[in-house]
Design a protein around this motif. Structure first.
Motif, PDB file in Angstrom:
ATOM      1  N   VAL A  34       0.821  -1.219   0.000  1.00  0.00           N
ATOM      2  CA  VAL A  34       0.000   0.000   0.000  1.00  0.00           C
ATOM      3  C   VAL A  34       0.850   1.263   0.000  1.00  0.00           C
ATOM      4  N   ARG A  35       2.066   1.184   0.503  1.00  0.00           N
ATOM      5  CA  ARG A  35       2.937   2.370   0.554  1.00  0.00           C
ATOM      6  C   ARG A  35       3.384   2.825  -0.830  1.00  0.00           C
ATOM      7  N   GLU A  63      -8.805  -7.277   2.560  1.00  0.00           N
ATOM      8  CA  GLU A  63      -9.261  -7.328   3.939  1.00  0.00           C
ATOM      9  C   GLU A  63      -8.445  -8.339   4.746  1.00  0.00           C
ATOM     10  N   ASP A  64      -8.121  -9.478   4.110  1.00  0.00           N
ATOM     11  CA  ASP A  64      -7.448 -10.555   4.839  1.00  0.00           C
ATOM     12  C   ASP A  64      -5.928 -10.373   4.927  1.00  0.00           C
ATOM     13  N   THR A  65      -5.346  -9.651   4.021  1.00  0.00           N
ATOM     14  CA  THR A  65      -3.901  -9.404   4.092  1.00  0.00           C
ATOM     15  C   THR A  65      -3.649  -7.910   3.994  1.00  0.00           C
ATOM     16  N   ARG A  66      -3.897  -7.218   5.065  1.00  0.00           N
ATOM     17  CA  ARG A  66      -3.716  -5.768   5.118  1.00  0.00           C
ATOM     18  C   ARG A  66      -2.334  -5.395   4.601  1.00  0.00           C
ATOM     19  N   GLY A  67      -2.293  -4.271   3.897  1.00  0.00           N
ATOM     20  CA  GLY A  67      -1.016  -3.792   3.403  1.00  0.00           C
ATOM     21  C   GLY A  67      -0.725  -4.207   1.981  1.00  0.00           C
ATOM     22  N   THR A  68      -1.655  -4.930   1.339  1.00  0.00           N
ATOM     23  CA  THR A  68      -1.441  -5.437  -0.012  1.00  0.00           C
ATOM     24  C   THR A  68      -2.616  -5.039  -0.910  1.00  0.00           C
TER      25      THR A  68
END
Length: 178
Positions: A34-35, A63-68
């Protein structure tokens, strides 16, 4: 979400977004951290606010792998925003007017110190990294100041077709289908 799901690219806008996305897909599985969202959008020529970046992340993050974020979600969401003409940069004339407001004496330049203070403290502040990147291009090595007309000319490089022209074309094609 199946990372191997093929992503169908149907027009030049989607192709440009997918190509930019893939540059930041370090694993090669059609996902990014996400960055990287803001970097990809700016690479495409967009000028998103931090709020817009966060909204895109919220709308497209797993939802299940935050940050992706997967390309399929990013592609459809960003295409929609661009066809709505969101995150569009201001015109060179408006940028020049803004610089002139900051230069009431009409010197044609701003000092590095003054510009750094403005960029770090006013409006939507730059990070130190963003400021360093800007200053590397903006500062005249001879004077140590920012000759803003020269700087704006450096910023005016535009690809053959801007991302917003591609978005307008994609929107026109979409309305012809209906």
């Amino acid at each position: 979400m199946d990372f191997d799901t093929p992503v169908v690219v149907t027009n030049d806008l989607e192709k440009r977004i997918a190509e930019a996305f893939s540059m930041f897909d370090h694993i090669g599985n059609k996902t990014i951290d996400v960055r990287e969202v803001g970097t990809i959008l700016r690479f495409l020529g967009c000028t998103p606010t931090e709020q817009e970046i966060n909204e895109i992340i919220s709308a497209t993050e797993f939802e299940d792998t935050r940050g992706t974020i997967h390309l399929s979600r990013f592609l459809s969401h960003v295409c929609q925003l661009l066809t709505e003409r969101k995150m569009e940069p201001v015109s060179p004339e408006k940028l020049l007017e803004a610089f002139q407001v900051l230069d009431p004496d009409g010197n044609g330049f701003l000092t590095k110190e003054f510009m750094s203070k403005i960029m770090m403290e006013e409006g939507e502040p730059f990070t130190q990294e963003e400021l360093d990147e800007m200053m590397a291009v903006a500062i005249d090595p001879q004077t140590g100041n920012i000759s803003y007309e020269y700087y704006l000319n450096q910023l005016m490089y535009e690809p053959k077709e801007s991302i917003f022209e591609l978005a307008a074309n994609a929107k026109a094609l979409q309305s012809k289908k209906f």
